[in-house]
Design an enzyme around this catalytic site. Structure first.
Site, PDB file in Angstrom:
ATOM      1  N   SER A 133       0.644  -1.115   0.315  1.00  0.00           N
ATOM      2  CA  SER A 133      -0.320   0.177   0.338  1.00  0.00           C
ATOM      3  C   SER A 133       1.104   1.235  -0.175  1.00  0.00           C
ATOM      4  O   SER A 133       1.207   1.539  -1.051  1.00  0.00           O
ATOM      5  CB  SER A 133      -1.115  -0.083   1.416  1.00  0.00           C
ATOM      6  OG  SER A 133      -1.554   1.077   1.423  1.00  0.00           O
ATOM      7  N   TYR A 147      -4.302   7.777  -7.122  1.00  0.00           N
ATOM      8  CA  TYR A 147      -3.459   7.266  -6.663  1.00  0.00           C
ATOM      9  C   TYR A 147      -3.456   7.057  -4.629  1.00  0.00           C
ATOM     10  O   TYR A 147      -3.653   5.411  -3.966  1.00  0.00           O
ATOM     11  CB  TYR A 147      -2.386   7.768  -6.260  1.00  0.00           C
ATOM     12  CG  TYR A 147      -0.684   6.552  -5.219  1.00  0.00           C
ATOM     13  CD1 TYR A 147      -1.043   5.717  -6.192  1.00  0.00           C
ATOM     14  CD2 TYR A 147      -0.304   7.465  -4.184  1.00  0.00           C
ATOM     15  CE1 TYR A 147       0.815   4.382  -5.603  1.00  0.00           C
ATOM     16  CE2 TYR A 147       0.684   6.333  -4.010  1.00  0.00           C
ATOM     17  CZ  TYR A 147       0.946   5.103  -4.761  1.00  0.00           C
ATOM     18  OH  TYR A 147       2.127   4.625  -3.791  1.00  0.00           O
ATOM     19  N   LYS A 151      -5.193   2.860  -3.057  1.00  0.00           N
ATOM     20  CA  LYS A 151      -4.146   2.289  -1.518  1.00  0.00           C
ATOM     21  C   LYS A 151      -5.227   2.244  -0.802  1.00  0.00           C
ATOM     22  O   LYS A 151      -5.041   1.218  -0.151  1.00  0.00           O
ATOM     23  CB  LYS A 151      -2.927   3.756  -1.161  1.00  0.00           C
ATOM     24  CG  LYS A 151      -2.065   3.090  -2.661  1.00  0.00           C
ATOM     25  CD  LYS A 151      -1.817   2.104  -2.928  1.00  0.00           C
ATOM     26  CE  LYS A 151      -0.332   1.881  -3.805  1.00  0.00           C
ATOM     27  NZ  LYS A 151       0.007   0.552  -4.282  1.00  0.00           N
TER      28      LYS A 151
END
Length: 281
Positions: A133, A147, A151
């Site tokens: 992650s 992004y 994650k």
């Protein structure tokens, strides 16, 4: 007993450093990347190394790579889902196509590889899955909305998987790195939204400039992170989450403190929402 590691995104960066560390420790590695020749260039050759092509976004390729791994080594003990990339841009700047591509690589690809490996680990009644992650998996950053979204998704998928897999003898660890000095921020790795909106210059624009300026100056040492993976893989009771790097640890501490403070003035309102007449407490 030596382990067999299956590592995605092993062409460079954390994946390549981890593959080197695993081989140096005497374990075996299935190293994958979109271009096998690039992985060979990065890692060389070894009897304990199998290089196989794998684009995690392409249906069927995860299963092909797993079959190749079993053909060579007969088992998979550790899966490291490391493949992925960053997309920089505000929510309004990122197109639907850019967002979909980011999720295809960082989330759907990770899930596809995990589904391909899980039957092997279930049959073995053992295994350890590392899902990479980021500190962007527990904190939102301006200009990194896409992004961060991927994650955060990896975190939820992994935590649920940990509950599902534990009774089957399979461990799951989420690794949350901060900034490590890899090629992640280089122009041929990081992706920037094609659309730029001037009103976001102080937020997403600052992230664009900051990412380029930080490249090559990140605090974290990827070789030390690779050794941390080895330590975690050897642990009898590894953590569900491992926050990696001083910057990530500090960000996590700030995030947890901010969440607690934010809840305080609204706690009574939150607790007051039950049907009248239900017992309290």
């Amino acid at each position: 007993m030596s382990k067999v590691w299956f590592i995605t995104g092993a062409t460079r960066g954390i994946g390549a450093e981890l593959a080197r560390a695993v081989l140096a420790a005497g374990d075996s590695v299935v190293a994958t990347g979109r271009k096998a020749e690039a992985v060979v260039k990065a890692l060389g050759t070894s009897d304990r190394l199998l290089v196989t092509p794998l684009d995690v976004t392409q249906p069927g390729q995860p299963e092909d790579a797993v079959r190749a791994a079993l053909g060579k080594f007969g088992r998979i003990d550790v899966l490291v889902n490391n493949a992925g990339y960053g997309l920089v841009g505000a929510v309004e700047e990122c197109s639907a196509e850019e967002l979909a591509a980011q999720f295809a690589a960082n989330v759907l690809g990770l899930a596809a590889v995990t589904r391909a490996v899980l039957p092997v680990m279930r049959a073995q009644k053992s295994g350890h899955i590392f899902n990479v992650s980021s500190s962007a998996g527990f904190a939102g950053y301006p200009g990194a909305s896409s992004y961060c979204a991927t994650k955060f998704a990896v975190e939820g998928l992994s935590e649920s998987l940990a509950h599902e897999a534990a009774p089957l003898g399979i461990k799951v660890t989420i690794v949350e790195p901060g900034y490590f000095r890899t090629e992640f921020l280089t122009d041929n790795s990081a992706v920037y939204a094609r659309k730029v909106i001037g009103d976001y210059d102080a937020t997403a624009g600052a992230m664009r400039r900051g990412s380029r300026a930080m490249n090559g100056h990140q605090e974290g040492d990827p070789r030390k992170l690779a050794q941390a993976f080895l330590t975690l893989a050897a642990a009898q009771k590894p953590p569900l989450r491992f926050t990696a790097g001083r910057d990530a640890v500090e960000q996590l501490e700030q995030t947890l403190a901010a969440r607690r403070e934010e809840m305080k003035p609204w706690r009574e309102l939150a607790l007051s929402l039950a049907h009248d007449g239900l017992p309290k407490g």
